[in-house]
Design a protein around this motif. Structure first.
Motif, PDB file in Angstrom:
ATOM      1  N   ARG A 133       0.835  -1.196   0.000  1.00  0.00           N
ATOM      2  CA  ARG A 133       0.000   0.000   0.000  1.00  0.00           C
ATOM      3  C   ARG A 133       0.874   1.251   0.000  1.00  0.00           C
ATOM      4  NH1 ARG A 133      -3.464   1.573   5.376  1.00  0.00           N
ATOM      5  NH2 ARG A 133      -4.046   3.711   4.853  1.00  0.00           N
ATOM      6  N   LEU A 185      -9.005  -8.074  -1.487  1.00  0.00           N
ATOM      7  CA  LEU A 185      -8.577  -6.853  -0.814  1.00  0.00           C
ATOM      8  C   LEU A 185      -8.733  -5.621  -1.699  1.00  0.00           C
ATOM      9  CD1 LEU A 185      -5.308  -8.071   0.980  1.00  0.00           C
ATOM     10  CD2 LEU A 185      -7.641  -8.000   1.880  1.00  0.00           C
ATOM     11  N   SER A 232      -5.016   0.476   9.344  1.00  0.00           N
ATOM     12  CA  SER A 232      -4.269  -0.603   8.698  1.00  0.00           C
ATOM     13  C   SER A 232      -5.162  -1.398   7.744  1.00  0.00           C
ATOM     14  CB  SER A 232      -3.699  -1.537   9.763  1.00  0.00           C
ATOM     15  OG  SER A 232      -3.345  -2.779   9.232  1.00  0.00           O
ATOM     16  N   ILE A 233      -4.577  -1.898   6.672  1.00  0.00           N
ATOM     17  CA  ILE A 233      -5.291  -2.779   5.743  1.00  0.00           C
ATOM     18  C   ILE A 233      -5.803  -4.019   6.476  1.00  0.00           C
ATOM     19  CG2 ILE A 233      -5.036  -4.273   3.715  1.00  0.00           C
ATOM     20  CD1 ILE A 233      -5.164  -1.343   2.993  1.00  0.00           C
ATOM     21  N   LEU A 280      -3.860   0.622  -2.918  1.00  0.00           N
ATOM     22  CA  LEU A 280      -3.198  -0.678  -2.943  1.00  0.00           C
ATOM     23  C   LEU A 280      -2.505  -0.804  -4.291  1.00  0.00           C
ATOM     24  CD1 LEU A 280      -5.801  -3.102  -1.311  1.00  0.00           C
ATOM     25  CD2 LEU A 280      -3.468  -2.715  -0.534  1.00  0.00           C
ATOM     26  N   ILE A 305     -11.452  -3.111  -0.789  1.00  0.00           N
ATOM     27  CA  ILE A 305     -11.397  -2.317   0.440  1.00  0.00           C
ATOM     28  C   ILE A 305     -11.381  -0.828   0.128  1.00  0.00           C
ATOM     29  CG2 ILE A 305      -9.853  -1.666   2.350  1.00  0.00           C
ATOM     30  CD1 ILE A 305      -9.116  -4.561   2.666  1.00  0.00           C
ATOM     31  N   ILE A 346     -10.006   2.359   1.496  1.00  0.00           N
ATOM     32  CA  ILE A 346      -8.907   2.648   2.410  1.00  0.00           C
ATOM     33  C   ILE A 346      -9.145   3.946   3.175  1.00  0.00           C
ATOM     34  CG2 ILE A 346      -6.436   3.181   2.551  1.00  0.00           C
ATOM     35  CD1 ILE A 346      -5.977   1.326   0.224  1.00  0.00           C
TER      36      ILE A 346
END
Length: 379
Positions: free
Chosen positions: A130, A145, A155-156, A135, A148, A150
């Motif tokens: 990231r 993922l 945190s991821i 990402l 997501i 962000i």
């Protein structure tokens, strides 16, 4: 299992430091017990040297990976760098899950996460990578993922947990199994919900309460039994609290919790963390684990993690202490010293000291007391 962690520009540590639990081939079997990674590591140093800040690193990484989503959007990330400079803070953690080694790295400031990476250790295979709010690399098996959204201060790993993406669940579980009494404010006496612990003792984990009773008896506290009582708060909420029983002339007398010694009270609640870590195979971080406890009790607590027959799940314990005698139990391979020069902390493990000042066949406490290895106050 935790292998090592470290940080740069974090609280009193300006330059980078590494805290490793990996044992080298020179470590005697009497200490390693055949392990390549230590289950126990002690931290020594003068007051204000930075011992707590070593523990803060791992506690803060746990926060990022398991609790950061609960902060308000755009709120500051709760840590301090070295005297408020403008450089990024870097942290890392190496660990093992299902016999595979992983490396987690994050660079951030108080406003945002600048970069975050999770990879297979010693390879260029990234699970995710990231940069700021994007990402830029995701492994094929972790493609979910990419969905997501962000947030700059989260945190991821915790974003994936909140979004119910299962691919990072083992990593969330690893960081969630880190148990500690250290917060961003340092040592906290309020790290445990005491009523919840007592409720769990009574309703969910009576075996933990049995273990606590046995240890309190072996510690010569005079306690013969502990029962969990229930009462109502002024607001009408159910609360749970312990009642201790002492024997006198064959009769048991109830003693309320607040009439017990500070050491007994500390043991009763901290042991909840000990046994939780042992059951989960997690990592227990304790700042000043010896506070309010007689030195003769400390080996008994360390033995919970050091004895393979008691520590069936390879749980690990890292603690800071001002007790010097315990260094001889740990030896130079399991003692980490923290020093400070010009208000800047630096650390090293005793086996990193060259020469024959410290030998396997001699106690390490004598050269420490004499100031030959550092970690003592300059009074």
């Amino acid at each position: 299992m935790l292998l090592e962690f470290g940080a740069r520009n974090f609280f009193s540590f300006k330059e980078g430091f590494t805290f490793s639990l990996e044992l080298n081939g020179n470590c005697p079997n009497s200490i390693s017990k055949g392990r390549k990674t230590a289950n126990i590591m002690g931290i020594k140093g003068a007051n204000a040297s930075g011992k707590t800040n070593v523990l803060r690193v791992l506690s803060f990484i746990k926060y990022l990976c398991t609790d950061s989503y609960n902060s308000a959007p755009k709120s500051e990330i709760p840590f301090d760098n070295f005297f408020g400079n403008n450089d990024p803070t870097d942290l890392f953690c190496r660990f093992v899950i299902n016999e595979k080694k992983y490396l987690y790295e994050v660079s951030l400031n108080k406003k945002e996460i600048i970069s975050e990476e999770l990879s297979l250790d010693e390879t260029e295979h990234f699970i995710f990578k990231r940069q700021l709010d994007k990402l830029i690399s995701v492994a094929k098996d972790f493609d979910e993922l990419n969905q997501i959204r962000i947030r700059n201060n989260v945190s991821i790993i915790h974003l994936a947990k909140q979004g119910e993406f299962s691919s990072l669940e083992p990593f969330f579980a690893f960081f969630d199994s880190i148990l500690t009494n250290v917060t961003d404010y340092g040592l906290s006496n309020f790290h445990l919900d005491q009523s919840l612990i007592c409720e769990n003792y009574k309703n969910s984990h009576p075996e933990r309460l049995a273990n606590v009773k046995d240890l309190l008896k072996n510690a010569d506290t005079g306690i013969v039994d502990v029962k969990i009582a229930r009462s109502l708060s002024p607001k009408g909420d159910t609360q749970y609290h312990p009642v201790f029983y002492h024997d006198f002339n064959g009769k048991n007398y109830a003693v309320p919790f607040w009439h017990e010694s500070s050491g007994t009270r500390k043991l009763f609640y901290d042991l909840a963390l000990y046994y939780m870590a042992l059951e989960q195979g997690g990592v227990l971080l304790l700042d000043e684990f010896d506070i309010n406890l007689h030195p003769n009790l400390l080996p008994m607590l360390i033995d919970l993690f050091d004895d393979p027959e008691k520590n069936l799940n390879n749980a690990q314990m890292i603690f800071s202490t001002h007790d010097t005698a315990i260094m001889d139990r740990l030896g130079k391979y399991r003692t980490y010293l923290v020093n400070k020069e010009n208000n800047e902390s630096f650390g090293y493990r005793l086996d990193e000291i060259p020469g024959d000042i410290l030998r396997n066949d001699r106690p390490v406490s004598s050269p420490y007391r004499n100031g030959k290895v550092g970690g003592v106050p300059k009074v």
